[in-house]
Design a protein around this motif. Structure first.
Motif, short mmCIF file in Angstrom:
data_model
loop_
_atom_site.label_atom_id
_atom_site.label_comp_id
_atom_site.label_asym_id
_atom_site.label_seq_id
_atom_site.Cartn_x
_atom_site.Cartn_y
_atom_site.Cartn_z
N UNK A 177 -8.94 -1.64 -7.10
CA UNK A 177 -9.43 -2.93 -7.56
C UNK A 177 -9.72 -3.94 -6.46
N UNK A 178 -9.33 -3.63 -5.22
CA UNK A 178 -9.57 -4.58 -4.13
C UNK A 178 -11.06 -4.77 -3.86
N UNK A 179 -11.83 -3.70 -3.99
CA UNK A 179 -13.28 -3.80 -3.74
C UNK A 179 -13.93 -4.77 -4.73
N UNK A 234 0.77 -8.18 0.87
CA UNK A 234 0.59 -8.27 2.32
C UNK A 234 -0.84 -7.90 2.72
N UNK A 235 -1.38 -6.88 2.06
CA UNK A 235 -2.74 -6.46 2.36
C UNK A 235 -3.75 -7.54 1.95
N UNK A 236 -3.56 -8.13 0.79
CA UNK A 236 -4.46 -9.19 0.35
C UNK A 236 -4.39 -10.39 1.29
N UNK A 237 -3.20 -10.73 1.76
CA UNK A 237 -3.06 -11.83 2.71
C UNK A 237 -3.83 -11.54 4.00
N UNK A 238 -3.74 -10.30 4.47
CA UNK A 238 -4.45 -9.90 5.69
C UNK A 238 -5.96 -9.96 5.47
N UNK A 239 -6.43 -9.53 4.31
CA UNK A 239 -7.86 -9.58 4.00
C UNK A 239 -8.33 -11.03 3.96
N UNK A 240 -7.56 -11.89 3.33
CA UNK A 240 -7.96 -13.30 3.22
C UNK A 240 -8.00 -13.99 4.58
N UNK A 241 -7.02 -13.68 5.44
CA UNK A 241 -7.04 -14.25 6.81
C UNK A 241 -8.28 -13.77 7.56
N UNK A 242 -8.57 -12.48 7.46
CA UNK A 242 -9.74 -11.92 8.16
C UNK A 242 -11.03 -12.52 7.61
N UNK A 243 -11.09 -12.70 6.30
CA UNK A 243 -12.28 -13.28 5.68
C UNK A 243 -12.49 -14.72 6.16
N UNK A 278 -6.30 -0.60 8.70
CA UNK A 278 -6.73 -1.55 9.72
C UNK A 278 -7.66 -2.58 9.07
N UNK A 279 -7.47 -3.83 9.44
CA UNK A 279 -8.31 -4.91 8.94
C UNK A 279 -9.02 -5.55 10.13
N UNK A 280 -10.33 -5.76 9.99
CA UNK A 280 -11.14 -6.33 11.06
C UNK A 280 -11.89 -7.55 10.58
N UNK A 281 -12.03 -8.53 11.48
CA UNK A 281 -12.89 -9.69 11.25
C UNK A 281 -13.81 -9.80 12.44
N UNK A 293 -5.30 -6.99 11.68
CA UNK A 293 -4.06 -6.50 11.09
C UNK A 293 -4.03 -4.98 11.16
N UNK A 294 -2.80 -4.45 11.27
CA UNK A 294 -2.59 -3.01 11.26
C UNK A 294 -1.34 -2.73 10.45
N UNK A 295 -1.45 -1.81 9.52
CA UNK A 295 -0.31 -1.40 8.70
C UNK A 295 -0.18 0.12 8.80
N UNK A 296 0.97 0.59 9.23
CA UNK A 296 1.23 2.03 9.30
C UNK A 296 2.22 2.34 8.20
N UNK A 297 1.85 3.28 7.34
CA UNK A 297 2.65 3.58 6.16
C UNK A 297 2.10 2.82 4.97
N UNK A 298 2.86 2.84 3.88
CA UNK A 298 2.42 2.16 2.66
C UNK A 298 2.60 0.66 2.85
#
Length: 111
Positions: free
Chosen positions: A35-37, A88-97, A69-72, A78-83
């Motif tokens: 659903x993130x897309x 946390x992922x949404x926060x990283x996406x919003x910061x990158x955006x 990996x999240x890129x802007x 951001x980098x997350x290894x493992x689950x």
């Protein structure tokens, strides 16, 4: 400041999920990402299976799955290894955006 193709292409937020077919944790991460897309239509989402695309995994320095990996603007934010927890992922996406749109605003002001 000169604008070129690379400048325009890098004005983007991107999330790359590195997986492998036999990885149970990767399946869990895919479910968490579901659903993130739809929620972030301006973000480019890619999934790379390191067993079939080892060259890309090596290029990004990925050795474990799942790795997210999240890129802007072409820079890793951001980098997350493992689950990774969805919040946390949404926060990283919003910061990158925000970083990506900040560059777009500065470019628009310049032009």
């Amino acid at each position: 400041m000169w604008l070129n193709y690379k400048t325009i292409v890098y004005n983007v937020t991107e999330l790359i999920l590195f997986t492998q077919e036999t990885c149970g944790a990767c399946a869990t991460q895919r479910e968490k990402n579901d659903g993130l897309e739809d929620k972030y239509p301006d973000v480019e989402f890619r999934e790379v299976d390191i067993q079939t695309d080892l060259e890309t995994a090596e290029e990004y320095g990925v050795r474990k799955t799942p790795t997210t990996l999240v890129y802007a603007n072409g820079e890793q934010t951001a980098e997350f290894i493992g689950i990774v927890d969805r919040n946390d992922l949404e926060s990283a996406i919003e910061r990158a955006t925000q970083q990506s749109s900040g560059l777009a605003q500065r470019l628009g002001d310049f032009v």
